[in-house]
Design a protein around this motif. Structure first.
Motif, mmCIF file in Angstrom:
data_model
loop_
_atom_site.group_PDB
_atom_site.id
_atom_site.type_symbol
_atom_site.label_atom_id
_atom_site.label_comp_id
_atom_site.label_asym_id
_atom_site.label_seq_id
_atom_site.Cartn_x
_atom_site.Cartn_y
_atom_site.Cartn_z
ATOM 1 N N PHE A 1 -17.432 -2.455 45.975
ATOM 2 C CA PHE A 1 -18.120 -1.778 44.973
ATOM 3 C C PHE A 1 -18.974 -2.783 43.974
ATOM 4 O O PHE A 1 -18.501 -3.724 43.823
ATOM 5 C CB PHE A 1 -17.120 -1.043 43.872
ATOM 6 C CG PHE A 1 -16.011 -0.008 44.813
ATOM 7 C CD1 PHE A 1 -16.538 1.191 44.936
ATOM 8 C CD2 PHE A 1 -14.773 -0.207 44.989
ATOM 9 C CE1 PHE A 1 -16.129 2.190 45.716
ATOM 10 C CE2 PHE A 1 -14.185 0.788 45.596
ATOM 11 C CZ PHE A 1 -14.605 1.912 45.925
ATOM 12 N N HIS A 2 -20.071 -2.185 43.494
ATOM 13 C CA HIS A 2 -20.966 -3.111 42.605
ATOM 14 C C HIS A 2 -20.903 -2.229 41.224
ATOM 15 O O HIS A 2 -21.594 -1.181 41.376
ATOM 16 C CB HIS A 2 -22.069 -3.339 43.488
ATOM 17 C CG HIS A 2 -23.047 -4.565 42.593
ATOM 18 N ND1 HIS A 2 -23.927 -5.240 43.433
ATOM 19 C CD2 HIS A 2 -22.821 -5.222 41.577
ATOM 20 C CE1 HIS A 2 -24.329 -6.308 42.615
ATOM 21 N NE2 HIS A 2 -23.496 -6.209 41.515
ATOM 22 N N HIS A 3 -20.734 -2.841 40.154
ATOM 23 C CA HIS A 3 -20.523 -2.230 39.079
ATOM 24 C C HIS A 3 -21.696 -2.556 38.125
ATOM 25 O O HIS A 3 -22.228 -3.704 37.837
ATOM 26 C CB HIS A 3 -19.574 -2.740 38.377
ATOM 27 C CG HIS A 3 -18.031 -2.046 38.919
ATOM 28 N ND1 HIS A 3 -17.411 -1.025 38.704
ATOM 29 C CD2 HIS A 3 -17.445 -2.726 39.870
ATOM 30 C CE1 HIS A 3 -16.392 -1.030 39.421
ATOM 31 N NE2 HIS A 3 -16.315 -1.799 40.258
ATOM 32 N N HIS A 4 -22.471 -1.569 37.481
ATOM 33 C CA HIS A 4 -23.598 -1.838 36.675
ATOM 34 C C HIS A 4 -23.591 -0.719 35.526
ATOM 35 O O HIS A 4 -24.562 -0.540 34.832
ATOM 36 C CB HIS A 4 -25.164 -1.331 37.404
ATOM 37 C CG HIS A 4 -25.360 -2.246 38.533
ATOM 38 N ND1 HIS A 4 -26.028 -3.318 38.191
ATOM 39 C CD2 HIS A 4 -25.068 -2.276 39.813
ATOM 40 C CE1 HIS A 4 -26.013 -4.228 39.675
ATOM 41 N NE2 HIS A 4 -25.607 -3.258 40.342
ATOM 42 N N SER A 5 -22.290 -0.514 35.075
ATOM 43 C CA SER A 5 -22.176 0.260 33.912
ATOM 44 C C SER A 5 -20.915 -0.139 33.330
ATOM 45 O O SER A 5 -19.706 -0.298 33.856
ATOM 46 C CB SER A 5 -22.070 1.774 34.273
ATOM 47 O OG SER A 5 -21.740 2.724 33.182
ATOM 48 N N PHE A 6 -20.625 -0.044 31.914
ATOM 49 C CA PHE A 6 -19.447 -0.192 31.276
ATOM 50 C C PHE A 6 -19.152 1.083 30.575
ATOM 51 O O PHE A 6 -18.292 1.199 29.887
ATOM 52 C CB PHE A 6 -19.980 -1.111 29.897
ATOM 53 C CG PHE A 6 -19.922 -2.595 30.034
ATOM 54 C CD1 PHE A 6 -18.687 -3.091 29.702
ATOM 55 C CD2 PHE A 6 -20.720 -3.142 30.694
ATOM 56 C CE1 PHE A 6 -18.707 -4.397 30.069
ATOM 57 C CE2 PHE A 6 -20.607 -4.799 30.897
ATOM 58 C CZ PHE A 6 -19.668 -5.408 30.727
ATOM 59 N N ALA A 7 -19.624 2.279 31.090
ATOM 60 C CA ALA A 7 -19.152 3.569 30.670
ATOM 61 C C ALA A 7 -17.701 3.871 30.817
ATOM 62 O O ALA A 7 -17.108 4.297 29.898
ATOM 63 C CB ALA A 7 -20.269 4.750 30.990
ATOM 64 N N TYR A 8 -17.371 3.513 32.014
ATOM 65 C CA TYR A 8 -16.102 3.867 32.591
ATOM 66 C C TYR A 8 -14.990 2.541 32.168
ATOM 67 O O TYR A 8 -13.860 2.640 32.522
ATOM 68 C CB TYR A 8 -15.934 4.085 34.066
ATOM 69 C CG TYR A 8 -16.770 3.205 34.786
ATOM 70 C CD1 TYR A 8 -16.368 1.880 35.372
ATOM 71 C CD2 TYR A 8 -18.111 4.010 35.403
ATOM 72 C CE1 TYR A 8 -16.841 1.266 36.134
ATOM 73 C CE2 TYR A 8 -18.627 2.902 36.086
ATOM 74 C CZ TYR A 8 -18.103 1.566 36.586
ATOM 75 O OH TYR A 8 -18.880 0.991 37.258
ATOM 76 N N LEU A 9 -15.788 1.746 31.549
ATOM 77 C CA LEU A 9 -14.561 0.347 31.211
ATOM 78 C C LEU A 9 -14.554 0.533 29.633
ATOM 79 O O LEU A 9 -13.613 0.018 29.263
ATOM 80 C CB LEU A 9 -15.705 -0.849 31.540
ATOM 81 C CG LEU A 9 -15.914 -1.286 33.110
ATOM 82 C CD1 LEU A 9 -16.807 -2.382 33.329
ATOM 83 C CD2 LEU A 9 -14.528 -1.146 33.792
#
Length: 714
Positions: free
Chosen positions: A445-453
């Motif tokens: 998985f590559h993460h590009h968002s902090f919304a779910y963090l």
């Protein structure tokens, strides 16, 4: 697999390939066909070929697919090569029936009508392990649909000895169909025949336009000089008698008759299409547009016949033909088969268009993996636009379904690389995660968002729970890694890879002196802060500052163009450049002294534009969202709150820097130090990224398995 060896250049090429492959030791060749006893069957060698004849009632007999699948299952091949449309649409089912074979599809043309069966073929061809095209135009046909398209030339026949024409015969050879534009050729013949009674004309071939041609010839009273001998097995005999060949095809792959005419030294008048230029060369003088009038065609034929040395421009074509030998072409196919058998990394993410940070990084990651020798298959989940609406979601769903089918029908894969969305887009990612897990593929998985963090997401938690023990996560910074591990304790291994590794290091900006210009570069939306940037300019003007403001980027939501135009009317010194790429992007950075990014975008992560600016020693003021807080200098005036609600500190900082060259020089210096410190890990992070997506086990080094598994061709 092929329907049969009836009339057509594609069938001839299939036979030549089969004959050439039989000369290579270690291959177990099987031919599955639907019809036997056809025109070209006698040319097929069978000494090292096993033939499986199916007996359908028609091409559309539904039992044919089941019979073909049953036959393929019994053969247990390593490669399934499909030839012609009927077999191509069977490809995905045959691959599943084979339990592990790679499906290679052939492309023998460069354009198709908009019929149902052609559209179905173009849809299913997306899922082929490889596509072999015999022309650059055929490769271009699949651009954006399947990125595993490779070139393999036709096989030319044994050398046809050049002879002086024994007759003043002008020849056309090919199927009598609309694709070949044969009626335009006939019109040219009819225009020339009355003027040149010394010439004879022949149209060799068969097809649905045969009777139309006969009617035109009879109506014009030209039956004595224009003949139609129908299909002939050996067009070379006619080429040996001809003074010129005319081919006005609308589209082609690589035309056999063109190659044979070059071999025979016959002057050629050809339509100006890309596949003809590939063979004859860009400098060839006898191309005509597809809409050429009969008189133009007639005049060109006369000019061609009157030349003293009409084939002197064949040098390019003869060089091309030199590579079209049976052994070279057969070896090229074997190389493609080897590649198709190599398990790919399925690269799933929002490839451009539209252009945004996550899309650019997805594309750059895929390019890096491919350049490292790992076979990478692109599967875009992008809707193709930034503008939200009903069509946006339909396109997004369609892209997700294509990726889903690709996962479920893949013959094998080493890793599945999935760029995660933010918000409700995770629902699509959940579906793809389940499919990859069902197939037993490892998921990166590559993460590009902090919304779910920033807030725990039930969708994200479900994705991680279902991804299995072999999942791996790529994050952009240590803060993102920490939050991921805190929110989702069972997430598994986490690796930090900065977006900076995908951007070439740039030279520092030569700008000096005080702060004179501020800049904003992004897809222009309110979430990205374009309205806040305009508010900043208004505050500066209210305090008497004439600092110039340069805005770059496309208007990506409704009302932005009006917002900008209104700002330019009421506030002086605002320039909007629109979208900027390449040199225009460099020009933007060369104009500014401070980049301002007052973003409140929920999915903000690690903006590429900040890295680009800092590499050029351009200081950045931005909202502390996502990874941005870890990217900025410690100066309080450059650190905005997460929603950029308070601009007073930034206004005072700009005011101070506008009157202090030394302070601005120090800020540029510290920015460059920060950027260079970040770059120290680039090489190590690139290596880590490639290692994550490398095959778990090394692929076989033999070009094809030689252990008793079978290779059914075509």
């Amino acid at each position: 697999m092929i329907p049969g060896f009836g009339d057509g250049g594609a069938q001839i090429q299939c036979i030549r390939l089969l004959n050439a492959l039989q000369e290579i030791d270690g291959l177990d060749l099987h031919l599955v066909r639907f019809r036997k006893g056809e025109i070209h069957d006698a040319a097929l060698q069978t000494r090292r070929l096993r033939i499986h004849d199916l007996v359908p009632r028609s091409h559309f007999d539904p039992r044919l697919l089941f019979d073909a699948a049953r036959t393929v299952r019994a053969i247990r091949p390593d490669i399934i090569l499909t030839w012609q449309i009927v077999c191509d649409v069977f490809g995905p089912v045959l691959r599943m029936a084979s339990r592990g074979a790679a499906w290679v599809m052939t492309e023998r043309d460069s354009a198709y009508p908009n019929g149902v069966r052609f559209r179905l073929r173009m849809l299913l061809g997306r899922f082929a392990d490889a596509i072999v095209a015999n022309s650059d135009a055929g490769i271009a046909l699949w651009a954006g649909r399947n990125d595993m398209v490779m070139r393999a030339d036709n096989i030319v026949a044994s050398q046809i000895h050049e002879t002086r024409p024994r007759e003043k015969l002008v020849l056309a050879v090919g199927r009598l169909e609309a694709q070949k534009n044969i009626l335009s050729t006939l019109a040219g013949f009819c225009a020339l025949a009355p003027k040149r009674p010394d010439l004879a004309f022949a149209i060799v071939g068969q097809g649905s336009l045969g009777e139309t041609i006969d009617d035109v010839v009879a109506t014009r009273g030209l039956g004595h000089c224009i003949v139609r001998p129908g299909f002939v097995k050996n067009p070379a005999a006619w080429l040996g008698r001809a003074a010129a060949l005319v081919t006005m095809s609308r589209h082609e792959g690589t035309a056999n008759v063109l190659l044979e005419a070059v071999q025979a030294g016959i002057p050629i008048l050809a339509s100006d299409i890309a596949p003809h230029r590939e063979i004859l060369g860009e400098d060839y003088k006898f191309f005509l547009p597809l809409d050429a009038t009969p008189e133009t065609i007639a005049d060109a034929i006369e000019t061609l016949l009157d030349l003293a040395d009409p084939v002197r421009d064949f040098a390019c074509a003869r060089n091309r033909l030199a590579a079209m030998t049976p052994d070279r072409v057969a070896q090229r196919y074997l190389d493609i088969f080897r590649m198709a058998r190599t398990p790919p990394a399925l690269m799933i993410g929002p490839f451009p268009p539209p252009v945004h940070g996550a899309g650019l990084v997805t594309e750059a990651t895929t390019n890096l993996v491919a350049a490292s020798g790992i076979r990478a298959r692109r599967l875009s989940t992008s809707p193709g636009t930034l503008h939200r609406g009903p069509t946006y979601h339909i396109r997004r769903l369609r892209a997700c379904l294509i990726a889903l089918v690709a996962i479920l029908t893949a013959s094998r894969a080493t890793k599945t690389y999935l760029v995660l969305s933010g918000g409700w887009g995770l629902a699509y990612d959940l579906i793809l995660t389940v499919a990859a897990r069902l197939r037993g593929f490892e998921i990166v998985f590559h993460h590009h968002s902090f919304a779910y963090l920033d807030r725990r997401s039930p969708l994200m938690a479900t994705i991680i729970a279902l991804a299995g023990h072999h999942q791996h996560h790529i994050v952009l910074c240590s803060a993102m890694a920490r939050k991921l591990s805190e929110r989702y304790a069972n997430c598994g291994a986490v690796t930090v890879v900065s977006n900076a590794i995908h951007l070439p290091a740039a030279s520092p900006s030569p700008r000096a002196g005080p702060l004179r210009t501020i800049g904003f570069l992004a897809n222009l939306t309110r979430d990205k802060g374009i309205d806040t940037f305009i508010d900043l300019v208004a505050l500066l003007r209210a305090r008497g500052h004439a600092t110039k403001a340069v805005i770059a980027g496309p208007a990506a939501e409704a009302g932005i163009t009006d917002l900008l135009q209104n700002a330019q009317e009421r506030l002086c010194g605002i320039e909007w450049l629109g979208p900027v790429h390449g040199k225009a992007r460099e020009s933007f950075f060369a104009q500014i002294d401070l980049l301002v990014l007052p973003s409140r975008y929920a999915n903000e992560a690690q903006p590429l534009v900040i890295i680009e600016a800092q590499d050029r020693a351009i200081p950045v003021a931005a909202s502390q969202r996502g990874s941005i807080a870890t990217m900025l200098l410690d100066d309080p005036g450059l650190r905005l709150d997460p929603v950029a609600s308070d601009l007073s500190g930034l206004v005072e900082t700009i005011k101070a820097l506008a009157g202090d060259s030394e302070a601005m020089a120090d800020l540029r210096r510290r920015t460059l130090v920060l950027a260079r410190d970040r770059r120290r890990c680039d090489d190590a992070q690139r290596e880590q990224l490639v290692a994550l997506l490398a095959p778990t086990t090394a692929p076989a080094t033999n070009p094809l398995p030689l252990d008793g598994r079978r290779l059914p061709l075509p």
